[in-house]
Design an enzyme around this catalytic site. Structure first.
Site, PDB file in Angstrom:
ATOM      1  CD  GLU A 170      -0.578   9.314  -6.865  1.00 24.88           C
ATOM      2  OE1 GLU A 170      -0.468   8.704  -5.772  1.00 24.88           O
ATOM      3  OE2 GLU A 170      -1.502  10.097  -7.109  1.00 24.88           O
ATOM      4  CG  ASP A 171      -0.047   6.089  -2.733  1.00 23.06           C
ATOM      5  OD1 ASP A 171      -0.569   6.546  -3.779  1.00 23.06           O
ATOM      6  OD2 ASP A 171      -0.603   6.176  -1.620  1.00 23.06           O
ATOM      7  CG  ASP A 175      -8.274   2.255  -6.805  1.00 16.63           C
ATOM      8  OD1 ASP A 175      -8.333   1.129  -7.290  1.00 16.63           O
ATOM      9  OD2 ASP A 175      -9.103   2.662  -5.972  1.00 16.63           O
ATOM     10  CG  PHE A 206      -7.782  -1.260   0.767  1.00 18.14           C
ATOM     11  CD1 PHE A 206      -8.184  -0.199  -0.031  1.00 18.14           C
ATOM     12  CD2 PHE A 206      -7.118  -0.976   1.957  1.00 18.14           C
ATOM     13  CE1 PHE A 206      -7.938   1.115   0.339  1.00 18.14           C
ATOM     14  CE2 PHE A 206      -6.864   0.337   2.341  1.00 18.14           C
ATOM     15  CZ  PHE A 206      -7.276   1.370   1.528  1.00 18.14           C
ATOM     16  CG  ASP A 254      -3.854   5.606   4.654  1.00 12.37           C
ATOM     17  OD1 ASP A 254      -3.730   5.828   3.427  1.00 12.37           O
ATOM     18  OD2 ASP A 254      -4.827   6.002   5.314  1.00 12.37           O
ATOM     19  NE  ARG A 298      -0.345   7.683   5.834  1.00 10.71           N
ATOM     20  CZ  ARG A 298      -1.080   7.874   4.733  1.00 10.71           C
ATOM     21  NH1 ARG A 298      -0.685   7.377   3.591  1.00 10.71           N
ATOM     22  NH2 ARG A 298      -2.208   8.554   4.785  1.00 10.71           N
TER      23      ARG A 298
HETATM   24  P1  IMP Z   1      -7.593   6.909  -7.510  1.00  8.51           P
HETATM   25  O1  IMP Z   1      -7.935   8.350  -7.657  1.00  8.51           O
HETATM   26  O2  IMP Z   1      -8.834   6.062  -7.439  1.00  8.51           O
HETATM   27  O3  IMP Z   1      -6.632   6.391  -8.554  1.00  8.51           O
HETATM   28  O4  IMP Z   1      -6.978   6.731  -6.081  1.00  8.51           O
HETATM   29  C1  IMP Z   1      -5.676   6.913  -5.811  1.00  8.51           C
HETATM   30  C2  IMP Z   1      -5.454   7.080  -4.319  1.00  8.51           C
HETATM   31  O5  IMP Z   1      -6.354   6.266  -3.568  1.00  8.51           O
HETATM   32  C3  IMP Z   1      -4.093   6.608  -3.941  1.00  8.51           C
HETATM   33  O6  IMP Z   1      -3.140   7.637  -4.049  1.00  8.51           O
HETATM   34  C4  IMP Z   1      -4.292   6.129  -2.524  1.00  8.51           C
HETATM   35  O7  IMP Z   1      -4.136   7.203  -1.619  1.00  8.51           O
HETATM   36  C5  IMP Z   1      -5.715   5.645  -2.486  1.00  8.51           C
HETATM   37  N1  IMP Z   1      -5.809   4.170  -2.648  1.00  8.51           N
HETATM   38  C6  IMP Z   1      -6.285   3.483  -3.704  1.00  8.51           C
HETATM   39  N2  IMP Z   1      -6.219   2.153  -3.529  1.00  8.51           N
HETATM   40  C7  IMP Z   1      -5.648   1.986  -2.331  1.00  8.51           C
HETATM   41  C8  IMP Z   1      -5.262   0.802  -1.574  1.00  8.51           C
HETATM   42  O8  IMP Z   1      -5.411  -0.360  -1.979  1.00  8.51           O
HETATM   43  N3  IMP Z   1      -4.697   1.042  -0.358  1.00  8.51           N
HETATM   44  C9  IMP Z   1      -4.479   2.297   0.137  1.00  8.51           C
HETATM   45  N4  IMP Z   1      -4.817   3.408  -0.520  1.00  8.51           N
HETATM   46  C10 IMP Z   1      -5.393   3.264  -1.750  1.00  8.51           C
HETATM   47 MG    MG Z   2      -2.051   8.743  -2.892  1.00  6.83          MG
END
Ligand code: IMP
Ligand code: MG
Length: 175
Positions: free
Chosen positions: A97-98, A101, A150, A157, A163
């Site tokens: 995963e990138d 969050d 963020f 992105d 990206r």
């Molecule tokens: P989660 O489901 O809230 O954990 O969100 C995960 C996804 O949200 C990641 O795989 C990203 O694609 C996107 N995301 C969450 N925070 C950021 C950020 O700070 N920058 C860019 N994308 C984010």
């Molecule tokens: Mg992602």
């Protein structure tokens, strides 16, 4: 409104850390083949760099899911955009995963992949924002914990831009 990008983690620091995590994975998976699953698009840059530093046999697959629209707030639902090409049955899978969050995307993904009978599922993330966690998920390898800001770059992105930045930066919005 315009944006400015401030460097949070330099390219050198990211590279050094990926090298370290690659070594750790190689040690933990000794004698096995690691099946890396890239969560597109954000995980692509990280997975390529990580794969290059893993010394045990590696296979890879890609999937795309979405939990975000064009903004910066999670909707909480998972939409399958591209499924894996291959079966993961009996494989030692690592989800790459990138960023984690809220944890919702990963939680749903693990739930889905578990139904396909892999031998094991590990999780490796470039970034983690622990303060934002809503769903408790177990992460095996984290490159960096970051504050609740963020970020973009290294695959991440803002509205499909940035990206390709070789470092991780924080988006600062200005009038
Ligand atoms: P989660 O489901 O809230 O954990 O969100 C995960 C996804 O949200 C990641 O795989 C990203 O694609 C996107 N995301 C969450 N925070 C950021 C950020 O700070 N920058 C860019 N994308 C984010
Ligand atoms: Mg992602």
């Amino acid at each position: 409104m315009s944006e400015k990008i401030k460097v949070l983690i330099s390219e050198e620091d990211v590279d050094r850390k990926i090298e370290e995590i690659g070594k750790k994975i190689s040690k933990d998976y000794e004698g096995k083949t690691v099946h890396l699953i890239c969560v597109l698009k954000g995980g692509a840059f990280f997975m390529c760099e990580l794969a290059k530093r893993i010394t045990v046999p590696v296979s890879m697959d890609f999937m795309a899911v979405s939990s975000y629209g064009s903004g910066t707030v999670s909707s909480g639902s998972l939409k399958m955009i591209k499924d894996l090409d291959e079966s993961i049955e009996g494989k030692d899978v690592i989800i790459v995963e990138d960023i984690i969050d809220s944890g919702r995307t990963l939680d749903k993904l693990i739930e889905l992949l578990s139904t396909r009978n892999p031998k094991s599922i590990g999780v490796c993330t470039l970034l983690d924002k622990p303060d934002r966690r809503v769903v408790d998920v177990k992460v095996d390898y984290t490159c960096f914990n970051i504050p609740d800001e963020f970020v973009v770059g290294y695959g991440l992105d803002y509205d499909q831009r940035y990206r390709n930045l070789p470092f991780i930066g924080v988006v600062e919005f200005e009038d």
